[in-house]
Design a protein around this motif. Structure first.
Motif, short mmCIF file in Angstrom:
data_model
loop_
_atom_site.label_atom_id
_atom_site.label_comp_id
_atom_site.label_asym_id
_atom_site.label_seq_id
_atom_site.Cartn_x
_atom_site.Cartn_y
_atom_site.Cartn_z
N HIS A 84 60.50 30.96 27.23
CA HIS A 84 61.04 30.98 28.59
C HIS A 84 61.05 32.40 29.15
O HIS A 84 61.13 32.60 30.37
N LYS A 85 60.95 33.40 28.26
CA LYS A 85 60.95 34.80 28.70
C LYS A 85 59.72 35.14 29.54
O LYS A 85 59.74 36.10 30.31
N LEU A 86 58.67 34.34 29.39
CA LEU A 86 57.47 34.57 30.21
C LEU A 86 57.81 34.41 31.68
O LEU A 86 57.46 35.26 32.51
N VAL A 87 58.50 33.33 32.03
CA VAL A 87 58.90 33.10 33.41
C VAL A 87 59.97 34.11 33.82
O VAL A 87 59.96 34.65 34.93
N TYR A 88 60.89 34.39 32.92
CA TYR A 88 61.98 35.34 33.20
C TYR A 88 61.41 36.71 33.56
O TYR A 88 61.90 37.37 34.50
N ALA A 89 60.37 37.14 32.84
CA ALA A 89 59.79 38.46 33.09
C ALA A 89 59.16 38.53 34.48
O ALA A 89 59.17 39.59 35.12
N ILE A 90 58.62 37.43 34.95
CA ILE A 90 58.04 37.41 36.28
C ILE A 90 59.13 37.48 37.34
O ILE A 90 59.09 38.31 38.25
N LYS A 91 60.12 36.61 37.22
CA LYS A 91 61.13 36.45 38.26
C LYS A 91 62.13 37.60 38.31
O LYS A 91 62.50 38.07 39.39
N TYR A 92 62.59 38.05 37.14
CA TYR A 92 63.72 38.96 37.12
C TYR A 92 63.40 40.36 36.63
O TYR A 92 64.23 41.26 36.73
N ARG A 93 62.19 40.55 36.11
CA ARG A 93 61.77 41.90 35.71
C ARG A 93 60.61 42.39 36.56
O ARG A 93 59.95 43.37 36.22
N SER A 94 60.35 41.66 37.64
CA SER A 94 59.37 42.08 38.65
C SER A 94 57.98 42.32 38.07
O SER A 94 57.26 43.22 38.52
N ASN A 95 57.59 41.52 37.08
CA ASN A 95 56.27 41.68 36.48
C ASN A 95 55.27 40.88 37.29
O ASN A 95 54.89 39.76 36.92
N ARG A 96 54.84 41.46 38.40
CA ARG A 96 53.96 40.76 39.32
C ARG A 96 52.59 40.49 38.72
O ARG A 96 52.00 39.43 38.95
N GLU A 97 52.06 41.45 37.97
CA GLU A 97 50.75 41.26 37.36
C GLU A 97 50.78 40.09 36.38
O GLU A 97 49.81 39.34 36.27
N LEU A 98 51.88 39.92 35.68
CA LEU A 98 52.04 38.80 34.77
C LEU A 98 51.99 37.48 35.53
O LEU A 98 51.41 36.50 35.07
N GLY A 99 52.62 37.45 36.71
CA GLY A 99 52.62 36.24 37.53
C GLY A 99 51.21 35.81 37.91
O GLY A 99 50.86 34.63 37.81
N VAL A 100 50.40 36.77 38.33
CA VAL A 100 49.02 36.46 38.71
C VAL A 100 48.21 36.06 37.47
O VAL A 100 47.44 35.10 37.51
N TRP A 101 48.40 36.79 36.38
CA TRP A 101 47.68 36.50 35.13
C TRP A 101 48.00 35.09 34.62
O TRP A 101 47.10 34.35 34.23
N ALA A 102 49.28 34.72 34.64
CA ALA A 102 49.67 33.39 34.19
C ALA A 102 49.10 32.32 35.13
O ALA A 102 48.69 31.24 34.69
N GLY A 103 49.08 32.62 36.43
CA GLY A 103 48.46 31.71 37.39
C GLY A 103 46.97 31.51 37.11
O GLY A 103 46.45 30.39 37.20
N LYS A 104 46.30 32.59 36.73
CA LYS A 104 44.88 32.48 36.37
C LYS A 104 44.71 31.60 35.13
O LYS A 104 43.77 30.79 35.05
N MET A 105 45.60 31.77 34.15
CA MET A 105 45.51 30.96 32.95
C MET A 105 45.66 29.48 33.29
O MET A 105 44.93 28.63 32.78
N LEU A 106 46.61 29.18 34.17
CA LEU A 106 46.79 27.80 34.61
C LEU A 106 45.55 27.32 35.37
O LEU A 106 45.06 26.20 35.16
N GLY A 107 45.03 28.18 36.25
CA GLY A 107 43.83 27.83 37.00
C GLY A 107 42.65 27.53 36.10
O GLY A 107 41.86 26.60 36.36
N GLU A 108 42.50 28.29 35.02
CA GLU A 108 41.41 28.05 34.07
C GLU A 108 41.52 26.67 33.45
O GLU A 108 40.51 26.01 33.17
N ARG A 109 42.75 26.22 33.22
CA ARG A 109 42.95 24.90 32.62
C ARG A 109 42.81 23.79 33.66
O ARG A 109 42.83 22.61 33.32
N MET A 110 42.68 24.18 34.93
CA MET A 110 42.48 23.23 36.02
C MET A 110 41.09 23.33 36.62
O MET A 110 40.81 22.72 37.65
N LYS A 111 40.20 24.10 35.99
CA LYS A 111 38.95 24.45 36.67
C LYS A 111 38.04 23.26 36.94
O LYS A 111 37.11 23.36 37.74
N ASP A 112 38.29 22.15 36.27
CA ASP A 112 37.50 20.95 36.56
C ASP A 112 38.09 20.14 37.71
O ASP A 112 37.52 19.12 38.11
N VAL A 113 39.24 20.58 38.23
CA VAL A 113 39.88 19.88 39.34
C VAL A 113 39.06 20.12 40.60
O VAL A 113 38.65 21.24 40.90
#
Length: 229
Positions: A79-108
């Motif tokens: 859960h610290k992955l989400v916590y680091a984005i929201k409350y530790r201002s890790n913006r690059e992590l937010g985009v990186w995690a979004g890319k990871m999700l996008g890769e798993r959706m690339k056939d959509v």
């Protein structure tokens, strides 16, 4: 500053402030980004579309699909992955995690645009960013499609959903959202993006508004999904 001096300074800075895994806190080695190899391999990833949640959301609200990256559990260190984005201002992590999700959706296929679940303007000003927008940016970099942050507005500055029971979550976001400029999304298949889906209360509140748009179809994507929907 020359490239050589800059390289020396960068190495010295890393010695003083080494990059650490956002989950376990271990020092990252070259080639590791945000998560160490052990935590990355242990991340409880989703292996496809969540058919059970799809049926609940489709029957309830007409949402077509729910895509999520990993199983979210506040008792787990992940859960610290989400916590680091929201409350530790890790913006690059937010985009990186979004890319990871996008890769798993690339056939959509057929997603026309991405709508981030909005924060109230006061909260976004205080935080400095909207984590859903960062995640959506990462997804869009893989799938394509434009981001439409003005379609939904949060008009009630609700307290955090964290720690609330299912009924309290629903009450907390009643009438919290309203439509903004919808002309660019009429007749579109939109992807509504949030950081975590727990009870589905926020998604339901957003969907109540989005369903008013002519011809709109809605799917949902999030980083973490709990077991309660």
């Amino acid at each position: 500053m020359t490239r050589f001096v800059s390289s020396i300074f960068s190495r010295f800075f890393r010695l003083l402030y080494p990059r650490t895994c956002v989950v376990c806190g271990d020092v990252l080695v070259d080639g590791e980004l945000f998560l160490c190899s052990a935590c990355l391999s242990g991340l409880p990833l989703n292996e496809g579309v969540d058919e059970e949640a799809d049926k609940v959301l489709a029957d309830d609200l007409g949402i077509e699909h729910l895509y999520w990256l990993f199983r979210y559990d506040r008792a787990s260190d992940f859960h610290k992955l989400v916590y680091a984005i929201k409350y530790r201002s890790n913006r690059e992590l937010g985009v990186w995690a979004g890319k990871m999700l996008g890769e798993r959706m690339k056939d959509v296929r057929g997603i026309d645009c991405i709508i981030p679940v909005p924060l109230h303007p006061e909260r976004e000003k205080k935080r400095g960013f909207n984590q859903a927008f960062l995640i959506g940016t990462g997804i869009a970099s893989v799938l394509g499609g434009r981001i439409e942050p003005e379609v939904l507005r949060r008009v009630v500055n609700t307290p955090s959903q964290t720690g609330l029971e299912r009924g309290q979550r629903a009450d907390n976001v009643v009438e919290a959202f309203e439509l903004g400029n919808t002309t660019r999304v009429e007749g579109c298949h939109v992807l509504l993006v949030d950081d975590v889906v727990t009870s589905g209360a926020t998604i339901r509140a957003c969907m109540m508004e989005l369903s008013k748009i002519k011809g709109v179809r809605v799917s949902v994507a999030c980083l973490g999904k709990s077991g309660s929907i």
